[in-house]
Design an enzyme around this catalytic site. Structure first.
Site, PDB file in Angstrom:
ATOM      1  N   HIS A   3      -2.544   0.972   7.202  1.00  0.00           N
ATOM      2  CA  HIS A   3      -2.793   0.865   5.767  1.00  0.00           C
ATOM      3  C   HIS A   3      -3.037   2.266   5.230  1.00  0.00           C
ATOM      4  CE1 HIS A   3      -3.990  -1.268   2.126  1.00  0.00           C
ATOM      5  NE2 HIS A   3      -5.020  -0.449   2.025  1.00  0.00           N
ATOM      6  N   HIS A  46      -6.051   1.942  -3.495  1.00  0.00           N
ATOM      7  CA  HIS A  46      -5.055   1.351  -2.597  1.00  0.00           C
ATOM      8  C   HIS A  46      -4.645  -0.025  -3.082  1.00  0.00           C
ATOM      9  CE1 HIS A  46      -7.882  -1.411  -0.274  1.00  0.00           C
ATOM     10  NE2 HIS A  46      -8.684  -0.751  -1.092  1.00  0.00           N
ATOM     11  N   CYS A  80       0.812  -1.226   0.000  1.00  0.00           N
ATOM     12  CA  CYS A  80       0.000   0.000   0.000  1.00  0.00           C
ATOM     13  C   CYS A  80       0.841   1.271   0.000  1.00  0.00           C
ATOM     14  CB  CYS A  80      -0.980  -0.003   1.174  1.00  0.00           C
ATOM     15  SG  CYS A  80      -0.219   0.014   2.819  1.00  0.00           S
TER      16      CYS A  80
END
Length: 182
Positions: free
Chosen positions: A135, A147, A84
């Site tokens: 994240h 993402h 990510c």
């Protein structure tokens, strides 16, 4: 079981980086590649002027098309696999002209903190995915963000989805140079 925990922990320790931000001067070639831009639908003389948010959004959707489905790989930074923070790092570096730190740990310190209600295209959105897990994605519009998902690879998800809704943590805004239409 020990082997499963050893690899992610080892990679997490190895993926730290410093922060440096540099302004970027856009050239006409930068925006000539916005093939999904709404401006391309109109003849040259009738092109409406696009807002900076619309231009950023068009650029991000183009990035989604280029990266869509690339598998998640912790520590990865290529089309063979990407995590990510690397996706965010590469999109900002290569398409927005901003050097971000490589890891989520340091990306969360970049730019200025903003409230969820203030989100606009290009803002970074952060989630707590575990006790220490983090994240990051890039906000698009209407609750959607781009993402690298562990289960789906590079994708667009919605912040109101059951999984993400309860894990939202914070958002950051970086000053983007206006992207000019072609």
């Amino acid at each position: 079981m020990k082997r499963r925990l050893l690899l992610p922990c080892s990679l997490a320790i190895l993926t730290t980086a410093g922060c440096s931000m540099a302004p970027y001067q856009h050239s006409p070639e930068d925006t000539a590649n916005l093939s999904n831009s709404p401006a391309k639908k109109y003849p040259k003389a009738a092109q409406p002027s696009l807002s900076p948010n619309e231009l950023v959004k068009a650029s991000l959707y183009k990035q989604h098309q280029e990266w869509k489905g690339i598998p998640y790989r912790l520590g990865g930074m290529s089309k063979r696999g990407i995590d990510c923070s690397a996706l965010v790092y590469l999109i900002y570096r290569d398409h927005m002209g901003i050097e971000l730190p490589r890891t989520t740990q340091y990306q969360v310190l970049a730019g200025e903190s903003i409230k969820r209600a203030q989100l606009r295209p290009g803002d970074l959105v952060f989630f707590k995915t575990g006790r220490r897990g983090r994240h990051v994605g890039i906000y698009l519009e209407e609750g959607k963000f781009l993402h690298a998902s562990v289960s789906k690879g590079v994708t667009i998800s919605h912040m109101a989805d059951h999984y993400w809704k309860s894990r939202y943590w914070r958002a950051r805004r970086l000053e983007l140079e206006p992207i000019k239409g072609s």
